[in-house]
Scaffold this motif. Sequence first.
Motif, PDB file in Angstrom:
ATOM      1  N   GLN A 245       0.824  -1.212   0.000  1.00  0.00           N
ATOM      2  CA  GLN A 245       0.000   0.000   0.000  1.00  0.00           C
ATOM      3  C   GLN A 245       0.854   1.257   0.000  1.00  0.00           C
ATOM      4  OE1 GLN A 245      -2.410  -0.802   3.435  1.00  0.00           O
ATOM      5  NE2 GLN A 245      -4.131  -1.521   2.227  1.00  0.00           N
ATOM      6  N   ARG A 246       1.965   1.192   0.726  1.00  0.00           N
ATOM      7  CA  ARG A 246       2.841   2.367   0.745  1.00  0.00           C
ATOM      8  C   ARG A 246       3.381   2.649  -0.658  1.00  0.00           C
ATOM      9  NH1 ARG A 246       4.463   6.788   4.108  1.00  0.00           N
ATOM     10  NH2 ARG A 246       5.874   7.854   2.682  1.00  0.00           N
TER      11      ARG A 246
ATOM     12  N   GLU B  18       2.052   1.669  -3.577  1.00  0.00           N
ATOM     13  CA  GLU B  18       1.019   1.929  -4.577  1.00  0.00           C
ATOM     14  C   GLU B  18       0.256   3.220  -4.325  1.00  0.00           C
ATOM     15  OE1 GLU B  18      -1.431  -1.509  -4.595  1.00  0.00           O
ATOM     16  OE2 GLU B  18       0.241  -2.870  -5.021  1.00  0.00           O
ATOM     17  N   LYS B  19      -0.071   3.493  -3.052  1.00  0.00           N
ATOM     18  CA  LYS B  19      -0.939   4.637  -2.766  1.00  0.00           C
ATOM     19  C   LYS B  19      -0.148   5.914  -2.517  1.00  0.00           C
ATOM     20  CE  LYS B  19      -4.844   1.948  -1.078  1.00  0.00           C
ATOM     21  NZ  LYS B  19      -5.847   1.754  -0.006  1.00  0.00           N
ATOM     22  N   LYS B  20       0.940   5.802  -1.787  1.00  0.00           N
ATOM     23  CA  LYS B  20       1.742   6.997  -1.532  1.00  0.00           C
ATOM     24  C   LYS B  20       2.639   7.320  -2.717  1.00  0.00           C
ATOM     25  CE  LYS B  20       0.575   7.778   2.845  1.00  0.00           C
ATOM     26  NZ  LYS B  20      -0.021   9.021   3.334  1.00  0.00           N
TER      27      LYS B  20
ATOM     28  N   ASP C  96      -6.962   1.933   4.262  1.00  0.00           N
ATOM     29  CA  ASP C  96      -6.288   2.926   3.437  1.00  0.00           C
ATOM     30  C   ASP C  96      -5.218   3.673   4.223  1.00  0.00           C
ATOM     31  OD1 ASP C  96      -8.280   4.097   5.029  1.00  0.00           O
ATOM     32  OD2 ASP C  96      -8.332   5.867   3.758  1.00  0.00           O
ATOM     33  N   LYS C  97      -5.199   3.456   5.545  1.00  0.00           N
ATOM     34  CA  LYS C  97      -4.203   4.132   6.375  1.00  0.00           C
ATOM     35  C   LYS C  97      -2.976   3.232   6.483  1.00  0.00           C
ATOM     36  CE  LYS C  97      -7.744   6.658   8.897  1.00  0.00           C
ATOM     37  NZ  LYS C  97      -8.432   6.864  10.184  1.00  0.00           N
ATOM     38  N   ASP C  98      -2.139   3.304   5.476  1.00  0.00           N
ATOM     39  CA  ASP C  98      -0.987   2.426   5.392  1.00  0.00           C
ATOM     40  C   ASP C  98       0.064   2.737   6.448  1.00  0.00           C
ATOM     41  OD1 ASP C  98      -0.836   4.795   3.519  1.00  0.00           O
ATOM     42  OD2 ASP C  98       1.271   4.227   3.639  1.00  0.00           O
TER      43      ASP C  98
END
Length: 391
Positions: free
Chosen positions: A59-60, A62-64, A157-159
């Motif tokens: 997630q870090r 991909e999302k950040k 969503d809070k990675d």
Amino acid sequence: MIIQSQSIRLGITTTEDRAGNATWEFHVDRDGTHHGLSDEQCQLAFPKLFVELDKSAGQRREKKGTPIRYEEIAGPLDDAMVRGVIYEGDLYILDVQGMKATFSRARATLSSLHRALQAFPGRRALPNIEFILTTEDFVQRTNEPVWAYSKRAVDEDKDAVWLMPDFGYWAWPEVQIGPYEAARQRIAAVDAEVPFAEKKKQLVWRGSLAPSPELRGRLLRAARGTSWASIRVLDWEDADDVRLNLLPIEDHCRYMFLAHTEGRSFSGRGKYLLNCRSVMVSHRLEWREAHHAALVASGPEANFVEVERDWSDLERKIEYLIDHPDVAEKIADNAIRTFRDRYLTPAAESCYWRHLIRQYASVCDFEPELYTSSEGRKQLRGIPFETWILS
């Protein structure tokens, strides 16, 4: 070439070479307390253990879209937080804040981390990291990467929240549970003494309503007046009440059904219940722990029973299990095979810590500094863990 082969029924995992010769297999009696398994052995023995860590790292990325910068963790700590460094496989404590109610948690958690490092022959090759962890039940803020005992599914969503093993894997003196491995041994002794068919056909629970009055209150109401429940509320502030009503954790295993409830967030009791050859009955969980990817609620591999969060279907499911003891026993056996003999072993915990270090490091873009310089002199930033634990 190494080929993975698993035998869930026997509780072992083997690797085979091209000729089909077994090169290693996980045996709980031999390896369950082995804190220094190799990376390959950890992956083969515990394939479901690292789901949350792999997800956080993914997630870090991909999302950040950017790695963790030092500025994200450099700010002042909240109460109950610890700042630490792992450098060349050694643990250093930089800062500890608050801890009025959770200092024993900090000591237990960091002791487990230190053990996972010291037991590993390749620890010098582990990545260097600086990290923050919280000893609270949950993360109070999520604007910085923090290691925590639990997080909610709705916070996916809070990675920033990275799951770590809780303090009970070392010891939990506040509720009169000693060292984790000693508790496991007492639990196994009760299970050896009491065959599943001879366990009390009741759902047992002892605890305080205070951490979650609504959720736990509904359990009491759902079980009130029934013959299949042994439910008692404990007042931890009343020594006489504790003396009369406290049920040692191993004696929970004398019951066929074990109620599991969340508190302010997760409940540390769950891992002990899953060590019993009994059926853990839990409401739908909101809070995730490190081992939860191995929970199976339905099908032939079910290892616990899930009920609605308001316990509205509790009576129906308990009565079904009482009427179908073969189903209940299979669930209990699955729990032993999955948890006591694999995912909740001390070996699994140490494997988890090292995978946390690697995955966290994989999305950091800074190298921690162990020393500061002042007037040409180097000074150690932190305190070696061995010194800190004695202070």
